[in-house]
Design a protein around this motif. Structure first.
Motif, PDB file in Angstrom:
ATOM      1  N   UNK A  64       0.860  -1.182   0.000  1.00  0.00           N
ATOM      2  CA  UNK A  64       0.000   0.000   0.000  1.00  0.00           C
ATOM      3  C   UNK A  64       0.895   1.229   0.000  1.00  0.00           C
ATOM      4  N   UNK A  65       0.729   2.086  -1.012  1.00  0.00           N
ATOM      5  CA  UNK A  65       1.537   3.298  -1.106  1.00  0.00           C
ATOM      6  C   UNK A  65       0.871   4.478  -0.416  1.00  0.00           C
ATOM      7  N   UNK A  66      -0.465   4.548  -0.519  1.00  0.00           N
ATOM      8  CA  UNK A  66      -1.162   5.713   0.037  1.00  0.00           C
ATOM      9  C   UNK A  66      -2.634   5.394   0.219  1.00  0.00           C
ATOM     10  N   UNK A 100       3.778   2.708   6.274  1.00  0.00           N
ATOM     11  CA  UNK A 100       2.542   3.441   5.994  1.00  0.00           C
ATOM     12  C   UNK A 100       2.160   4.204   7.257  1.00  0.00           C
ATOM     13  N   UNK A 101       2.280   5.520   7.219  1.00  0.00           N
ATOM     14  CA  UNK A 101       2.082   6.331   8.421  1.00  0.00           C
ATOM     15  C   UNK A 101       1.124   7.471   8.138  1.00  0.00           C
ATOM     16  N   UNK A 102       0.462   7.932   9.204  1.00  0.00           N
ATOM     17  CA  UNK A 102      -0.500   9.029   9.086  1.00  0.00           C
ATOM     18  C   UNK A 102       0.211  10.356   8.934  1.00  0.00           C
ATOM     19  N   UNK A 130      -6.198  10.735   8.985  1.00  0.00           N
ATOM     20  CA  UNK A 130      -7.061  10.283   7.899  1.00  0.00           C
ATOM     21  C   UNK A 130      -6.356  10.029   6.593  1.00  0.00           C
ATOM     22  N   UNK A 131      -5.163  10.588   6.406  1.00  0.00           N
ATOM     23  CA  UNK A 131      -4.402  10.398   5.172  1.00  0.00           C
ATOM     24  C   UNK A 131      -3.111   9.672   5.514  1.00  0.00           C
TER      25      UNK A 131
END
Length: 357
Positions: A250-252, A323-325, A330-331
């Motif tokens: 997962x990139x984004x 993968x971090x907020x 939310x993003x």
């Protein structure tokens, strides 16, 4: 087509509004392509490599990415059409396929899938009515009630039962067959529908009709969608949130409009740049991406997008980003320089043509 996620009073709802309908943790699938004389794996394709995401109740989560990024493999792993090598799938708080959790049989009553190939998805020896009624009959619904349900669903997807119930798949067009597949998926009254390139093989006019149909059915039945497509405009139209995949990772992930307006990953930015524009003055002068994706059998160290990324630094080559907020919540983005990417896109520099004008 972004709508506020609707949470219905479904008696099967066990966790309430706050609990995601589907939660995936560390999902992994590697395909072994070569073994030694003792049967030990020598090389493998990292199709899905430890991904985490969730689908909220009543929303549409879109999944996009290049061919080979793992979108369809993820869908088949969720349905257990492929056996995962690792990870956990949790449906409304219950782990799937484990002792004390949700059985695969019950999971498939609540989670159904619509495939890309509308013709291969249907049994050519069964009438349309029989195809739709087959699932409920397998799950214990009586023959008469199943047939009645099939005819009712045919009418709801825009196919008159009197004209289409006794036809066979080869007598229908591609758009009509896909409507039948949607009706068949709804026959078990699921809560989550996985749509794997469900409109990509259709003409644009038929595609628009099917997309509008999906929107109507979502509101009527309180459905949740996982929508997989390579068409960025379609995903933007139908999705509440979008997840971008690259080489099994997962990139984004982010709200649809926010992600399209200000992507926080260089790969997402390149995807958005590749979208065709209807404005004659906005022409792409250079290719958004250079080079080919790395070999999924022999992945590079660090960030998987690093060999094609114009912003790569030594940290990107040495360490794989998590993968971090991002600030504000939310993003999520898996990029060491996510903040810089998002700021650059939010405040774009004018092009040469714009400067001249």
């Amino acid at each position: 087509m972004n709508v506020t996620p609707m949470v219905t009073s479904d008696p099967r709802d066990r966790g309430g509004k706050a609990q995601p309908l589907l939660r995936v943790k560390g999902l992994r699938k590697h395909f072994v392509i070569k073994r030694d004389l003792l049967g030990r794996p020598l090389s493998r394709v990292h199709a899905v490599d430890g991904i985490d995401f969730e689908v909220r109740k009543g929303e549409t989560l879109g999944i996009v990415g290049e061919s080979g990024c793992g979108k369809s493999t993820t869908a088949r792993l969720l349905m257990h059409l492929l056996q995962p090598d690792g990870g956990e799938v949790i449906f409304d708080g219950d782990p799937v396929g484990t002792r004390g959790g949700l059985s695969l049989r019950e999971m498939r009553r609540q989670m159904q899938m619509v495939f890309q190939n509308s013709y291969a998805s249907l049994n050519p020896r069964m009438t349309i009515e029989e195809s739709i009624a087959f699932g409920p009959q397998v799950h214990g619904v009586g023959r008469r009630e199943s047939r009645q349900r099939a005819r009712r669903l045919l009418d709801q997807v825009g196919l008159l039962p009197e004209r289409f119930a006794q036809r066979y798949p080869h007598e229908l067009s591609g758009g009509q067959r896909q409507r039948v597949n949607i009706a068949r998926a709804l026959a078990l009254e699921p809560r989550l529908l996985i749509l794997d390139e469900a409109v990509s093989a259709l003409d644009k006019s038929v595609e628009a009709q099917v997309l509008n149909l999906l929107g109507d059915l979502k509101q009527e039945y309180g459905l949740t969608y996982l929508f997989i497509s390579h068409d960025l405009n379609v995903v933007r139209y139908i999705s509440d949130r979008v997840m971008v995949m690259y080489l099994g990772k997962v990139a984004e992930v982010g709200d649809s409009e926010a992600l399209y307006r200000a992507p926080a990953h260089p790969y997402t930015r390149a995807l958005m740049s590749a979208m065709p524009s209807l404005e004659p003055g906005r022409r792409t002068q250079t290719a958004p991406l250079a080079g080919d994706p790395p070999n999924p059998i022999d992945l590079p160290p660090g960030c998987r997008f690093c060999p094609r990324c114009p912003l790569a630094v030594d940290l990107c080559r040495a360490s794989e980003p998590e993968l971090a907020a991002l600030p504000g919540g939310g993003h999520l983005s898996a990029c060491h320089r996510a903040g810089e990417v998002q700021a650059e896109v939010s405040n774009p520099q004018p092009s040469v043509e714009e400067s001249v004008r």
